[in-house]
Every structure is written in C-alpha cells, then in structure tokens.
Motif scaffolding. Structure first.
Motif, PDB file in Angstrom:
ATOM      1  N   VAL A  73     -41.453  -4.788   2.184  1.00 48.82           N
ATOM      2  CA  VAL A  73     -41.280  -3.396   1.238  1.00 48.82           C
ATOM      3  C   VAL A  73     -42.252  -2.211   1.533  1.00 48.82           C
ATOM      4  CG1 VAL A  73     -41.297  -2.588  -1.141  1.00 48.82           C
ATOM      5  CG2 VAL A  73     -39.884  -4.660  -0.616  1.00 48.82           C
ATOM      6  N   PRO A  83     -41.913  -0.820   6.087  1.00 56.76           N
ATOM      7  CA  PRO A  83     -40.429  -0.916   6.273  1.00 56.76           C
ATOM      8  C   PRO A  83     -40.232  -1.096   7.708  1.00 56.76           C
ATOM      9  CG  PRO A  83     -40.919   0.803   4.882  1.00 56.76           C
ATOM     10  CD  PRO A  83     -42.299   0.343   5.172  1.00 56.76           C
ATOM     11  N   GLN A 109     -34.618   2.064   5.247  1.00 58.40           N
ATOM     12  CA  GLN A 109     -34.625   0.753   4.538  1.00 58.40           C
ATOM     13  C   GLN A 109     -34.586   1.000   2.945  1.00 58.40           C
ATOM     14  OE1 GLN A 109     -37.608  -2.406   5.739  1.00 58.40           O
ATOM     15  NE2 GLN A 109     -38.518  -2.341   3.770  1.00 58.40           N
ATOM     16  N   GLN A 110     -33.715  -0.026   2.476  1.00 57.05           N
ATOM     17  CA  GLN A 110     -33.544   0.303   0.934  1.00 57.05           C
ATOM     18  C   GLN A 110     -33.592  -1.125   0.127  1.00 57.05           C
ATOM     19  OE1 GLN A 110     -33.062   3.057  -0.777  1.00 57.05           O
ATOM     20  NE2 GLN A 110     -33.360   4.502   0.899  1.00 57.05           N
ATOM     21  N   VAL A 111     -33.994  -1.378  -0.741  1.00 62.15           N
ATOM     22  CA  VAL A 111     -34.127  -2.355  -1.631  1.00 62.15           C
ATOM     23  C   VAL A 111     -32.757  -2.834  -2.350  1.00 62.15           C
ATOM     24  CG1 VAL A 111     -35.027  -3.819  -3.319  1.00 62.15           C
ATOM     25  CG2 VAL A 111     -36.689  -2.649  -2.045  1.00 62.15           C
ATOM     26  N   ALA A 114     -34.243  -7.116  -5.270  1.00 62.71           N
ATOM     27  CA  ALA A 114     -35.613  -7.459  -5.485  1.00 62.71           C
ATOM     28  C   ALA A 114     -35.834  -8.967  -5.833  1.00 62.71           C
ATOM     29  CB  ALA A 114     -36.519  -6.629  -6.377  1.00 62.71           C
ATOM     30  N   THR A 131     -33.458  -9.152  -0.906  1.00 59.44           N
ATOM     31  CA  THR A 131     -32.794  -8.549   0.141  1.00 59.44           C
ATOM     32  C   THR A 131     -32.977  -6.969   0.314  1.00 59.44           C
ATOM     33  OG1 THR A 131     -30.887  -8.379  -1.633  1.00 59.44           O
ATOM     34  CG2 THR A 131     -30.795 -10.499   0.052  1.00 59.44           C
ATOM     35  N   LEU A 132     -33.061  -6.892   1.396  1.00 64.54           N
ATOM     36  CA  LEU A 132     -33.158  -5.156   1.911  1.00 64.54           C
ATOM     37  C   LEU A 132     -31.801  -4.997   2.603  1.00 64.54           C
ATOM     38  CD1 LEU A 132     -36.748  -5.631   3.000  1.00 64.54           C
ATOM     39  CD2 LEU A 132     -36.170  -4.677   1.034  1.00 64.54           C
ATOM     40  N   SER A 133     -31.726  -3.814   3.116  1.00 65.41           N
ATOM     41  CA  SER A 133     -30.800  -3.085   4.134  1.00 65.41           C
ATOM     42  C   SER A 133     -31.316  -1.958   4.614  1.00 65.41           C
ATOM     43  CB  SER A 133     -29.487  -2.668   3.441  1.00 65.41           C
ATOM     44  OG  SER A 133     -29.787  -1.223   2.443  1.00 65.41           O
TER      45      SER A 133
END
Length: 336
Positions: free
Chosen positions: A272, A275, A280-282, A285, A289-291
């Motif tokens: 986090v 990145p 990158q997005q959470v 939490a 997982t992130l995307s």
C-alpha cells in the motif's frame, strides 16, 4: 572593464545573501560564504577588505546600483540586506528557496558524474558557476545504482544522438541469438530497475519501420548511420509507460487488464505504501486485496514473483493460471 569569473562568483554569492530573508549576514558571515564558494570553485579565498570593496562596487550607480542596507543589530554590529526584497543584480527568476532546491538537484545529478558522462559534467559545472552554488560534499542522499552494469559508457553518446536526431548503425547482442546489425532512429531513453533502455524505430529499409526497445547493456557498439533521420510522430512517451509496469509493451497482451492481487497480512501495508503501479487501488483492506489496471508483461510477472508466497493472483484467471504453472515448474526444479 570586464568582470572575471572570480569576481562574478563573489557578486553572485553576495547577491544571494542580500536577497535571503530567512538569515542575517554580518560582514564576517559574508566573507565566510564567499570564501566557501571560492575554495570549491577555484581553491582560493579573499579578505574582508575585498568583500567591503565588492559591496561598494555593487552599490555604485554605474555598476549595479544595488540597494544594500547595513541594518544595526547591537553595538557596532550590523547585517546586510537589500532594501527591496525583489531586487537582484542578476535579475534571476530563481528565489532563494528555488536555488536551494536547485542545489539539491545538482547534488542528485552528481551521482552520475564520471569521465563517461562529460555532457553531464559540463551541465553541472555550468549550473554551479551560473548560480554560484556547489553540491554538498557530504553524501546525504543515496541512490540504487549498478556501477558494474554494462552499457553505461554509451549513455552520454546515446543522449546526444537522441537530442541531435542522429540515426545509429548498431551492433546488438540479444540474450538469445547471435549479434545483429541494426539501424536505429533513437527517440527516448528510460531507466528502470537500475538498467537503461533505448526506444526508437528500427529501420528495415524497403520493409519499413518498427518500434524497438533496446537494453544498453546488450549494445556492443554503434556509430552514426549514413541515412536520413526518421522523427517520432506516433508515440507519445509522456503516456507510453502509463499502462505498464516497467518498459515492455507485450504484443501478446495489448489490452489493459484488471488485475486483482491478494497479499499476506504482514506484506499488505508495504505494498500500500509502495504501489506496484499508479493505478493501484485497495479492494478490501481486511482481506489484503489490491487491484491494478495494466497491460500484463514480464516486468509485472517478475514483480509478483519477488513477493514469493506472500501474494496470490486472483484475476484475471488466465494470468493466475500462468503464475501457477511457473510455480509448479519451480517445485520441480527444487524437487519438492
């Protein structure tokens, strides 16, 4: 009467001190500031008497007509400053704060100083002389740099060729296969993971052009090619790297994919804070997982493998399968 470089540097330092609203410079401070710069640049110093003469010269209407004030502090002590806070004998566009930022920039650029990068030495020296500043001798900032990496000796000449629109006849040795002789029209240089890459067009003669990405450490030699230069009118390098991690546009994967990754609890905060990609997005939490939205390439794959068992690819499914198969190959190698 022309001003020599020694005197010009003295006036530059004094001008900056008089413009500085955050510090007060008494006459002894001015002497110290000037001599510090003179020692760095020329290996010599001047006397207090010379600094007083410089102040008189700068005040003179025929020279600079500088509004220098001597402001009392206590007793016979005083500090020197410009009455007009916007005045400068050089009419620089840089404020004192901006000069400090420039100093930091010169300090960072200095890590590339070497006989191989004569162009950079010239740029830094010009900045130091123009603004009368010298990079800090103390190494307060360090950068990751592979001094043993092959190809760094070509960097200066490749930058020159790119700027001056010079096509190159290049001998290139790929990791797989034999040496190749190529005609490259250089358009852009980029550093990634301590390595440098040259981007441009490969000239196939009557068969046209194709975009290329060549690692500097695989270049054997090059010289200016005797062909007209072909300018870049197709690739916007400001946005070219937006949808990828690293430098590779994989032709097998031309579309941007929504990649979802699940990280171990202890690794999640690290990713986090640093990145993998700017998209990158959470996602969750709690679940870790992130995307990211990227074109999948080998640099992304290498990045994922660097996390070892602390990451799991959730989607897209084909990419998850690809990573899984490579881990199975590792298992076979280690006989597990």
């Amino acid at each position: 009467m022309p001003i020599n470089k020694n005197a010009l540097l003295r006036y530059q330092i004094l001008d900056r001190c008089f413009s500085d609203r955050h510090n007060r410079y008494e006459i002894e401070d001015l002497v110290d500031k000037v001599n510090e710069a003179l020692l760095d640049m020329y290996g010599k110093t001047v006397s207090l008497r010379q600094i007083r003469a410089d102040i008189t010269y700068m005040r003179d209407r025929v020279s600079y007509n500088a509004p220098i004030m001597a402001c009392p502090i206590e007793g016979r002590r005083c500090y020197y400053t410009y009455e007009d806070k916007n005045f400068s004998i050089f009419n620089n566009d840089l404020s004192v704060e901006e000069v400090k930022n420039l100093l930091s920039t010169i300090d960072m650029l200095g890590r590339y100083r070497s006989p191989k990068n004569a162009w950079l030495e010239e740029v830094i020296s010009s900045l130091e002389l123009r603004f009368g500043i010298k990079a800090n001798k103390e190494k307060t900032v360090s950068f990751e740099q592979n001094e043993q990496l092959k190809g760094l000796e070509y960097l200066s000449d490749l930058i020159d060729a790119t700027i001056n629109h010079q096509p190159l006849l290049m001998t290139y040795r790929p990791y797989k296969g034999e040496e190749q002789t190529l005609v490259i029209h250089p358009h852009h240089l980029k550093q990634y993971n301590t390595r440098w890459f040259l981007f441009g067009l490969e000239d196939h003669g009557e068969y046209g052009m194709s975009p290329v990405n060549k690692a500097l450490d695989r270049i054997v030699k090059f010289k200016v090619a005797d062909v007209p230069f072909v300018e870049n009118d197709t690739i916007d390098y400001e946005s070219y790297f937006n949808d990828i991690v690293g430098v590779t546009h994989d032709r097998k994967h031309p579309d941007v994919e929504h990649v979802v990754l699940k990280f171990a609890k202890e690794r999640f905060p690290y990713v986090v804070s640093k990145p993998i990609h700017h998209s990158q997005q959470v996602v969750d939490a709690e679940a870790g997982t992130l995307s990211i939205d990227v074109r999948i390439n080998r640099e992304l794959e290498q990045n994922i493998f660097s996390f070892g068992p602390q990451v799991e690819v959730l989607s897209p499914e084909w990419f998850r399968t690809q990573i899984k198969e490579k881990y199975q190959e590792l298992v076979k190698i280690y006989g597990l």
